[in-house]
Motif scaffolding. Structure first.
Motif, short mmCIF file in Angstrom:
data_model
loop_
_atom_site.label_atom_id
_atom_site.label_comp_id
_atom_site.label_asym_id
_atom_site.label_seq_id
_atom_site.Cartn_x
_atom_site.Cartn_y
_atom_site.Cartn_z
N SER A 56 25.97 17.29 -33.15
CA SER A 56 26.08 17.77 -34.51
C SER A 56 27.30 18.69 -34.57
CB SER A 56 24.79 18.50 -34.91
OG SER A 56 24.79 18.75 -36.30
N TYR A 110 16.47 26.47 -39.94
CA TYR A 110 17.43 25.41 -40.26
C TYR A 110 18.07 25.69 -41.62
CZ TYR A 110 19.51 20.77 -40.30
OH TYR A 110 20.41 19.74 -40.31
N GLY A 116 24.55 16.91 -46.14
CA GLY A 116 23.67 17.35 -45.06
C GLY A 116 24.37 17.64 -43.74
N ASN A 128 27.42 13.96 -36.95
CA ASN A 128 26.81 13.12 -35.91
C ASN A 128 27.83 12.20 -35.24
OD1 ASN A 128 23.44 12.21 -37.06
ND2 ASN A 128 24.24 14.08 -36.18
N TYR A 132 18.59 24.52 -34.00
CA TYR A 132 18.32 23.25 -33.31
C TYR A 132 17.27 23.39 -32.21
CZ TYR A 132 22.02 21.31 -36.06
OH TYR A 132 22.76 20.88 -37.12
N GLU A 174 21.93 13.21 -29.63
CA GLU A 174 22.63 13.52 -30.87
C GLU A 174 23.69 14.59 -30.63
OE1 GLU A 174 20.29 15.42 -34.07
OE2 GLU A 174 21.15 13.96 -35.43
C1 AVJ Z 1 20.82 15.06 -40.46
C2 AVJ Z 1 22.51 14.86 -38.86
C3 AVJ Z 1 22.67 16.54 -40.48
O1 AVJ Z 1 22.83 17.36 -37.38
O2 AVJ Z 1 21.80 18.99 -38.36
C4 AVJ Z 1 18.69 18.31 -37.36
C5 AVJ Z 1 20.08 16.18 -37.80
N1 AVJ Z 1 19.09 17.02 -35.69
N2 AVJ Z 1 18.12 18.83 -36.28
C6 AVJ Z 1 21.93 17.80 -38.11
C7 AVJ Z 1 19.31 17.16 -36.99
C8 AVJ Z 1 18.35 18.05 -35.26
C9 AVJ Z 1 21.00 16.81 -38.79
N3 AVJ Z 1 21.74 15.82 -39.62
#
Ligand code: AVJ
Length: 321
Positions: free
Chosen positions: A286, A58, A163, A168, A208, A284
């Motif tokens: 991104s 990440y 971040g 989102n 992810y 979600e």
């Molecule tokens: C916190 C929304 C920026 O979208 O990268 C990380 C959330 N979801 N891994 C993203 C997230 C899965 C993250 N954010």
């Protein structure tokens, strides 16, 4: 002279009661099935996200941290702000670098972290009050898509939204959010926006779908939240995690797939849903950005872009209202 943090709670004290019911009815009751990502961040979810930021795959967290560290002094000089607002602040971990720079310039009066996770926010507020004597910490337990109009007034502001969290939001929500943000600021206030950039799908998918399965656990936590808060009977083990890159929308799309036909009861939302085998729930998105697109969106919302710093993976944009 440590100043006691002030914490205002704008969310329902029983945070999940009102809007979770609406979100679940709308999102799980319709097609395609969705659950908004803000429900990922209960105490357990916030903790899992914190672990995600420390995963080797990440990259956004460290990329953004380096950009903030490299440009913090410039941000202090360019903005002349005395109030730092942070939307979706979480632990405010990376923000400390920015606060350090403002504070050593003697320019920092007030920090306003805004987050849906009350426990995380209270801990962060206490730590920050300790670390910066004289700083007024006015924390807000709230939803940055709903409560921009209720943030403390006054001061020369810089609003940090870091971040890549803006990713989102769906494109139309993003425009509405940026417009509302511009409306909530005075001319001469600033926004500091962190956004992840479009890159190879291999790296995105690795980020992810980490090898330790933390992201899978994080996304699956959405089902546990609905079970706990609304008395639902989701069997998390019958869902698999399906993250994929959508090349047309240029976003990661994180879903849970029902591996069998099943009926789920959600008494707190007065809802019962039948999921087919293979049916997916989007938990979600991104979105990943391109510098030109970012400039255009900010300009359309009424901001003037001062700086866009990037390492090629991630961008930090400073724009003036
Ligand atoms: C916190 C929304 C920026 O979208 O990268 C990380 C959330 N979801 N891994 C993203 C997230 C899965 C993250 N954010």
């Amino acid at each position: 002279n440590r100043r006691e943090p002030v914490v205002s709670v704008l969310l329902d004290p029983d945070w999940a009661s009102g809007s979770l019911v609406d979100d679940v009815r709308r999102g799980l009751g319709g097609f395609p099935r969705t659950l908004p990502p803000k429900w990922l961040y209960d105490d357990r979810g916030s903790e899992l996200f914190d672990r995600i930021t420390r995963l080797p795959e990440y990259y956004p967290t460290e990329a953004e941290r380096a950009l903030i560290a490299a440009h913090a002094d410039e941000i202090v000089t360019l903005t002349g702000a005395d109030t730092v607002v942070e939307l979706g602040s979480g632990t405010s971990d990376k923000t400390r670098t920015l606060l350090d720079a403002f504070s050593s310039a003697g320019a920092l009066d007030r920090f306003v972290p805004v987050d849906v996770s009350e426990a995380t926010l209270r801990t962060a507020a206490a730590e920050l009050a300790e670390r910066y004597p004289g700083l007024l910490v006015e924390a807000v337990v709230g939803d940055f898509t709903l409560h921009l109009g209720h943030l403390p007034a006054g001061g020369r502001k810089i609003v940090a939204f870091l971040g890549g969290t803006i990713g989102n939001l769906y494109v139309e929500e993003r425009a509405a959010f940026l417009g509302a943000l511009a409306d909530s600021l005075a001319p001469g206030d600033f926004v500091l926006l962190g956004t992840d950039l479009v890159k190879s799908s291999d790296r995105l998918i690795a980020a992810y779908d980490d090898s330790q399965g933390v992201t899978r656990e994080f996304v699956t936590n959405a089902l546990h939240v609905v079970n706990r808060e609304l008395g639902a009977d989701f069997d998390a083990g019958s869902f698999s995690y399906v993250p994929f890159w959508d090349p047309h929308m240029e976003r990661m799309d994180l879903r849970l797939r029902s591996e069998m036909p099943q009926r789920v009861r959600i008494p707190g939302a007065d809802l019962q849903i039948d999921l087919a085998s293979g049916e997916e729930i989007r938990v979600e998105i991104s979105t990943k950005f391109r510098p030109d697109g970012l400039r255009a969106e900010l300009t359309a919302a009424g901001f003037a872009v001062d700086q866009l710093w990037s390492d090629g993976d991630f961008a930090l944009t400073l724009a003036r209202r």
